[in-house]
Design a protein around this motif. Structure first.
Motif, PDB file in Angstrom:
ATOM      1  N   LEU A  33     -80.692 -45.462 -76.768  1.00 49.47           N
ATOM      2  CA  LEU A  33     -80.197 -46.517 -77.642  1.00 49.47           C
ATOM      3  C   LEU A  33     -81.295 -47.036 -78.565  1.00 49.47           C
ATOM      4  CD1 LEU A  33     -78.100 -48.630 -75.125  1.00 49.47           C
ATOM      5  CD2 LEU A  33     -77.263 -46.980 -76.785  1.00 49.47           C
ATOM      6  N   GLU A  37     -78.465 -51.188 -81.115  1.00 46.22           N
ATOM      7  CA  GLU A  37     -77.338 -50.733 -80.304  1.00 46.22           C
ATOM      8  C   GLU A  37     -77.316 -51.351 -78.902  1.00 46.22           C
ATOM      9  OE1 GLU A  37     -78.193 -46.557 -80.517  1.00 46.22           O
ATOM     10  OE2 GLU A  37     -76.834 -46.274 -82.207  1.00 46.22           O
ATOM     11  N   TYR A  38     -78.288 -52.168 -78.555  1.00 45.28           N
ATOM     12  CA  TYR A  38     -78.349 -52.779 -77.223  1.00 45.28           C
ATOM     13  C   TYR A  38     -77.150 -53.671 -76.952  1.00 45.28           C
ATOM     14  CZ  TYR A  38     -83.369 -51.605 -77.051  1.00 45.28           C
ATOM     15  OH  TYR A  38     -84.561 -50.966 -77.050  1.00 45.28           O
ATOM     16  N   SER A  39     -76.598 -54.276 -77.997  1.00 43.33           N
ATOM     17  CA  SER A  39     -75.541 -55.264 -77.784  1.00 43.33           C
ATOM     18  C   SER A  39     -74.275 -54.655 -77.193  1.00 43.33           C
ATOM     19  CB  SER A  39     -75.213 -55.981 -79.091  1.00 43.33           C
ATOM     20  OG  SER A  39     -74.683 -55.064 -80.033  1.00 43.33           O
ATOM     21  N   ALA A  40     -73.979 -53.398 -77.491  1.00 41.35           N
ATOM     22  CA  ALA A  40     -72.722 -52.800 -77.018  1.00 41.35           C
ATOM     23  C   ALA A  40     -72.614 -52.814 -75.494  1.00 41.35           C
ATOM     24  CB  ALA A  40     -72.551 -51.400 -77.574  1.00 41.35           C
ATOM     25  N   PRO A  41     -73.570 -52.243 -74.744  1.00 42.06           N
ATOM     26  CA  PRO A  41     -73.422 -52.286 -73.291  1.00 42.06           C
ATOM     27  C   PRO A  41     -73.623 -53.685 -72.713  1.00 42.06           C
ATOM     28  CG  PRO A  41     -75.464 -51.183 -73.872  1.00 42.06           C
ATOM     29  CD  PRO A  41     -74.715 -51.421 -75.147  1.00 42.06           C
ATOM     30  N   GLY A  44     -70.493 -55.745 -73.266  1.00 42.78           N
ATOM     31  CA  GLY A  44     -69.459 -55.212 -72.380  1.00 42.78           C
ATOM     32  C   GLY A  44     -69.622 -55.710 -70.961  1.00 42.78           C
TER      33      GLY A  44
END
Length: 102
Positions: A33, A37-41, A44
């Motif tokens: 990542l 892109e860290y925010s996606a997982p 979630g």
């Protein structure tokens, strides 16, 4: 100038901030990542935790209601959760189950 000890809230915030930075370091080191892109997982997992808290509260309510009843329990019926606007979480999709993964 007088020194005052940090409040318990400040200490808790510092501990949370350290855990978040440590998690970001883990993402950087152990995943493909990018920083943006860290925010996606993470988001979630935050949503899943929120959903599980509501799920657990509804489950406790259903268990309490079904204890004295003679008819079948609705604890494992997804419709019983959806009726009150709560997401039904399958056992393998719960936050606690995900914590057991490496």
């Amino acid at each position: 100038m007088q020194w005052t000890a940090p409040s318990e809230k400040d200490t808790d915030n510092a501990a949370l901030e350290k855990r978040l930075w440590d998690a970001a370091d883990q993402f950087r080191a152990n995943s493909g990542l990018k920083a943006q892109e860290y925010s996606a997982p993470v988001l979630g997992l935050i949503f899943l935790r929120f959903a599980e808290v509501r799920f657990d509260a509804q489950r406790a309510k259903l268990e309490k209601a079904s204890a004295p009843a003679r008819r079948g329990s609705r604890v494992d019926d997804p419709a019983a959760y959806h009726a009150d606007g709560v997401l039904y979480l399958a056992p393998g999709a719960r936050f606690d189950a995900l914590l057991n993964f490496p």
